[in-house]
Design a protein around this motif. Sequence first.
Motif, PDB file in Angstrom:
ATOM      1  N   TYR A 116      35.146  39.687  33.491  1.00  0.00           N
ATOM      2  CA  TYR A 116      35.663  38.177  33.662  1.00  0.00           C
ATOM      3  C   TYR A 116      35.010  37.812  34.733  1.00  0.00           C
ATOM      4  N   LYS A 117      33.824  37.519  34.753  1.00  0.00           N
ATOM      5  CA  LYS A 117      32.762  37.245  35.950  1.00  0.00           C
ATOM      6  C   LYS A 117      33.355  36.176  36.942  1.00  0.00           C
ATOM      7  N   LEU A 118      34.330  35.317  36.762  1.00  0.00           N
ATOM      8  CA  LEU A 118      34.657  34.347  37.695  1.00  0.00           C
ATOM      9  C   LEU A 118      36.200  34.805  37.970  1.00  0.00           C
ATOM     10  N   GLY A 119      36.627  35.984  37.842  1.00  0.00           N
ATOM     11  CA  GLY A 119      38.081  36.710  38.125  1.00  0.00           C
ATOM     12  C   GLY A 119      39.130  36.129  37.428  1.00  0.00           C
ATOM     13  N   ILE A 120      40.259  36.712  37.210  1.00  0.00           N
ATOM     14  CA  ILE A 120      41.334  36.531  36.480  1.00  0.00           C
ATOM     15  C   ILE A 120      41.948  35.226  36.885  1.00  0.00           C
ATOM     16  N   HIS A 121      41.904  34.812  38.027  1.00  0.00           N
ATOM     17  CA  HIS A 121      42.602  33.678  38.460  1.00  0.00           C
ATOM     18  C   HIS A 121      41.891  32.205  37.626  1.00  0.00           C
ATOM     19  N   SER A 122      40.445  32.710  37.249  1.00  0.00           N
ATOM     20  CA  SER A 122      39.806  31.322  36.571  1.00  0.00           C
ATOM     21  C   SER A 122      40.419  31.306  35.381  1.00  0.00           C
ATOM     22  N   LYS A 125      51.122  48.778  34.431  1.00  0.00           N
ATOM     23  CA  LYS A 125      51.276  48.376  35.834  1.00  0.00           C
ATOM     24  C   LYS A 125      51.004  46.821  35.914  1.00  0.00           C
ATOM     25  N   TRP A 126      51.776  46.289  36.901  1.00  0.00           N
ATOM     26  CA  TRP A 126      51.509  44.794  37.223  1.00  0.00           C
ATOM     27  C   TRP A 126      50.846  44.979  38.545  1.00  0.00           C
ATOM     28  N   PHE A 127      49.409  44.023  38.377  1.00  0.00           N
ATOM     29  CA  PHE A 127      48.627  44.035  39.553  1.00  0.00           C
ATOM     30  C   PHE A 127      48.299  42.432  40.024  1.00  0.00           C
ATOM     31  N   ASP A 128      48.378  42.275  41.361  1.00  0.00           N
ATOM     32  CA  ASP A 128      48.014  40.932  41.948  1.00  0.00           C
ATOM     33  C   ASP A 128      46.734  40.471  41.462  1.00  0.00           C
ATOM     34  N   LEU A 129      46.323  39.203  41.455  1.00  0.00           N
ATOM     35  CA  LEU A 129      45.149  38.758  40.720  1.00  0.00           C
ATOM     36  C   LEU A 129      43.698  39.492  41.330  1.00  0.00           C
ATOM     37  N   GLU A 130      43.736  39.565  42.674  1.00  0.00           N
ATOM     38  CA  GLU A 130      42.594  39.882  43.231  1.00  0.00           C
ATOM     39  C   GLU A 130      42.110  41.635  42.888  1.00  0.00           C
ATOM     40  N   THR A 131      43.057  42.244  42.646  1.00  0.00           N
ATOM     41  CA  THR A 131      42.996  43.894  42.433  1.00  0.00           C
ATOM     42  C   THR A 131      42.782  43.497  40.658  1.00  0.00           C
ATOM     43  N   ALA A 132      43.310  43.027  39.945  1.00  0.00           N
ATOM     44  CA  ALA A 132      43.006  42.804  38.405  1.00  0.00           C
ATOM     45  C   ALA A 132      41.796  42.313  38.211  1.00  0.00           C
ATOM     46  N   SER A 133      41.134  41.515  39.284  1.00  0.00           N
ATOM     47  CA  SER A 133      39.763  40.651  38.947  1.00  0.00           C
ATOM     48  C   SER A 133      38.777  42.115  39.339  1.00  0.00           C
ATOM     49  N   LYS A 134      39.165  42.753  40.156  1.00  0.00           N
ATOM     50  CA  LYS A 134      38.261  44.006  40.864  1.00  0.00           C
ATOM     51  C   LYS A 134      38.063  44.909  39.690  1.00  0.00           C
TER      52      LYS A 134
END
Length: 136
Positions: free
Chosen positions: A118-124, A104-113
Motif C-alpha cells: 500500500y504505497k501511500l500507507g494504511i492511513h491513506s 494482532k492490532w498494530f498502529d497505522l505506522e507499523t501496519a504501513s511498514k
Amino acid sequence: MKNVKVVYVLIYDEINKTVLMVQNENHVWTLPGGAVEQNETLKQAAVRETIEETGLEVEVGNIVAINEAFFPDRGHHAVMITFTANIVGGNLAIHNEEEILQIKWFDLETASKLMPYYKLGIHSLLETSIPYTFQE
C-alpha cells in the motif's frame, strides 16, 4: 497465467487507532483475507476469510484499494481488492494454526511498514472509498 481474485479486509479501531492484521504461515503480516472461491462474490469471500482467519464476523463496506501482481512462481496473475469492514460479532481467535500464526492490532505506522504494497500507507486507505455493487 491463472487469474486469481483475492480479497482483504481493513478493520480499523477508531478509538485505539489500530489495524487488525494476521501473520500467515510464511511469516508475512497482512490484512485478513484470501482467495475468492468459485460462485462466491467478493464480499462473501471477505466475510468468510475474516471468520476463518480471525474468528470475527464482519460487515463489509466499500473498496479502499485495488492491487495487481504477477506471481510467476505460482503461475498467478492476482487482483487484490481491499474492503473496509466493521466487526459485528464473533471472538478473536486463531482457528487454523497451520495457516495463521498470530493475530494482532498494530498502529497505522507499523501496519504501513509491515504492508509496503500500500504505497501511500494504511492511513491513506482510511481517506478513500469506492462503492461496491454486486449486480444481480
